[in-house]
Design a protein around this motif. Structure first.
Motif, PDB file in Angstrom:
ATOM      1  N   ILE A 204       0.984  -1.333   0.152  1.00  0.00           N
ATOM      2  CA  ILE A 204       0.033  -0.059   0.015  1.00  0.00           C
ATOM      3  C   ILE A 204       0.870   1.267  -0.059  1.00  0.00           C
ATOM      4  O   ILE A 204       0.529   2.375  -0.540  1.00  0.00           O
ATOM      5  CB  ILE A 204      -0.971  -0.134   1.138  1.00  0.00           C
ATOM      6  N   GLU A 205       1.919   1.132   0.626  1.00  0.00           N
ATOM      7  CA  GLU A 205       2.891   2.418   0.558  1.00  0.00           C
ATOM      8  C   GLU A 205       3.404   2.654  -0.927  1.00  0.00           C
ATOM      9  O   GLU A 205       3.461   3.748  -1.414  1.00  0.00           O
ATOM     10  CB  GLU A 205       4.212   2.033   1.573  1.00  0.00           C
ATOM     11  N   THR A 206       3.654   1.573  -1.601  1.00  0.00           N
ATOM     12  CA  THR A 206       4.322   1.871  -2.973  1.00  0.00           C
ATOM     13  C   THR A 206       2.939   2.291  -3.790  1.00  0.00           C
ATOM     14  O   THR A 206       3.089   3.259  -4.645  1.00  0.00           O
ATOM     15  CB  THR A 206       4.506   0.166  -3.541  1.00  0.00           C
ATOM     16  N   PHE A 207       1.858   1.840  -3.667  1.00  0.00           N
ATOM     17  CA  PHE A 207       0.572   2.250  -4.463  1.00  0.00           C
ATOM     18  C   PHE A 207       0.571   3.860  -3.810  1.00  0.00           C
ATOM     19  O   PHE A 207       0.152   4.636  -4.742  1.00  0.00           O
ATOM     20  CB  PHE A 207      -0.563   1.575  -3.987  1.00  0.00           C
TER      21      PHE A 207
ATOM     22  N   GLN B 168       1.869   7.158  12.102  1.00  0.00           N
ATOM     23  CA  GLN B 168       2.378   7.919  11.136  1.00  0.00           C
ATOM     24  C   GLN B 168       3.526   7.461  10.262  1.00  0.00           C
ATOM     25  O   GLN B 168       4.600   7.332  11.135  1.00  0.00           O
ATOM     26  CB  GLN B 168       2.256   9.460  11.269  1.00  0.00           C
ATOM     27  N   LYS B 169       3.614   7.435   9.190  1.00  0.00           N
ATOM     28  CA  LYS B 169       4.986   7.398   8.195  1.00  0.00           C
ATOM     29  C   LYS B 169       4.801   8.317   7.171  1.00  0.00           C
ATOM     30  O   LYS B 169       3.970   8.589   6.507  1.00  0.00           O
ATOM     31  CB  LYS B 169       5.167   5.954   7.891  1.00  0.00           C
TER      32      LYS B 169
ATOM     33  N   PHE C 229       2.624  -2.090  12.692  1.00  0.00           N
ATOM     34  CA  PHE C 229       2.839  -0.937  12.076  1.00  0.00           C
ATOM     35  C   PHE C 229       4.437  -0.241  12.433  1.00  0.00           C
ATOM     36  O   PHE C 229       5.286   0.340  11.794  1.00  0.00           O
ATOM     37  CB  PHE C 229       1.938   0.038  12.265  1.00  0.00           C
ATOM     38  N   SER C 230       4.482  -0.545  13.795  1.00  0.00           N
ATOM     39  CA  SER C 230       5.940  -0.019  14.545  1.00  0.00           C
ATOM     40  C   SER C 230       7.057  -0.549  13.577  1.00  0.00           C
ATOM     41  O   SER C 230       8.006  -0.123  13.562  1.00  0.00           O
ATOM     42  CB  SER C 230       5.985  -0.221  15.845  1.00  0.00           C
ATOM     43  N   LYS C 231       6.909  -1.844  13.334  1.00  0.00           N
ATOM     44  CA  LYS C 231       8.095  -2.674  12.845  1.00  0.00           C
ATOM     45  C   LYS C 231       8.336  -2.392  11.294  1.00  0.00           C
ATOM     46  O   LYS C 231       9.307  -2.576  10.658  1.00  0.00           O
ATOM     47  CB  LYS C 231       7.992  -4.171  13.078  1.00  0.00           C
ATOM     48  N   ASN C 232       7.387  -1.530  10.627  1.00  0.00           N
ATOM     49  CA  ASN C 232       7.390  -1.189   9.448  1.00  0.00           C
ATOM     50  C   ASN C 232       7.704   0.511   9.240  1.00  0.00           C
ATOM     51  O   ASN C 232       7.294   1.136   8.396  1.00  0.00           O
ATOM     52  CB  ASN C 232       6.124  -1.582   8.491  1.00  0.00           C
ATOM     53  N   GLY C 233       8.192   0.962  10.311  1.00  0.00           N
ATOM     54  CA  GLY C 233       8.502   2.290  10.351  1.00  0.00           C
ATOM     55  C   GLY C 233       7.530   3.166  10.567  1.00  0.00           C
ATOM     56  O   GLY C 233       7.846   4.570  10.670  1.00  0.00           O
TER      57      GLY C 233
ATOM     58  N   THR D  50       5.453   5.691  13.317  1.00  0.00           N
ATOM     59  CA  THR D  50       5.706   6.109  14.566  1.00  0.00           C
ATOM     60  C   THR D  50       4.505   6.642  15.284  1.00  0.00           C
ATOM     61  O   THR D  50       3.781   7.314  14.608  1.00  0.00           O
ATOM     62  CB  THR D  50       6.823   7.146  14.858  1.00  0.00           C
ATOM     63  N   GLN D  51       4.318   6.494  16.495  1.00  0.00           N
ATOM     64  CA  GLN D  51       3.014   6.997  17.416  1.00  0.00           C
ATOM     65  C   GLN D  51       3.244   8.499  17.470  1.00  0.00           C
ATOM     66  O   GLN D  51       4.192   8.862  17.700  1.00  0.00           O
ATOM     67  CB  GLN D  51       2.888   6.335  18.795  1.00  0.00           C
TER      68      GLN D  51
END
Length: 164
Positions: free
Chosen positions: A106-109, A161-162, A133-137, A139-140
């Motif tokens: 979904i980030e690529t999209f 958020q990223k 979500f945390s392990k994918n970068g 942050t709260q």
């Protein structure tokens, strides 16, 4: 080796995906709905008239596993570069890498659609989603206390958020 695939949602996918979502409505605090959603409500939540916002069906070795979507964060124009990411997977899918693959997909999209920021709003009780979500970068960036009420207790939400 298992193959995770993503495809744009079709009308025929909606009942099975709605069943996954309604499982979490009735058995967890992952959703703040307190009653099962109807087919009309669910369809409105996964189909958006603007093609920048999409829902994708996730399969593992051809078997339906759930869905991932990027939808509007807010309706006002200045929010146009921010999308909200939601993932719902079949119960028992934890630990197979499906969630992380869905986030990466979904980030690529989202980058292709000129998004700058992605957020996910998660019930603070939902430790598996927070971990994913945390392990994918992600942050709260917010913690809202006692904003939901389900099963006789107040619930907090956290926003991750990223910048992509």
């Amino acid at each position: 080796m298992s193959t995770i695939m993503f495809k744009t949602i079709e009308a025929s996918d909606i009942p099975a995906l709605m069943d996954i979502y309604n499982h979490f409505v009735m058995n967890s605090t992952a959703s703040f709905h307190t009653e099962p959603v109807t087919i009309t409500e669910f369809t409105e939540s996964v189909i958006h008239p603007n093609s920048r916002f999409q829902t994708f069906v996730i399969t593992l070795d051809g078997e339906l596993q759930g869905y991932v979507q990027v939808m509007p964060h807010k309706k006002k124009q200045a929010y146009a570069t921010t999308g909200e990411v939601t993932i719902y997977l079949q119960p028992g899918c934890v630990g197979k890498g499906i969630g992380s693959a869905a986030i990466q997909f979904i980030e690529t999209f989202a980058k292709e659609q000129d998004f700058h920021s992605l957020i996910s709003t998660i019930c603070a009780d939902n430790k598996p989603s927070i971990h994913m979500f945390s392990k994918n970068g992600y942050t709260q960036c917010a913690h809202f206390r006692e904003v939901g009420f389900k099963w006789g207790k107040f619930l907090d939400i956290v926003t991750y958020q990223k910048i992509i």
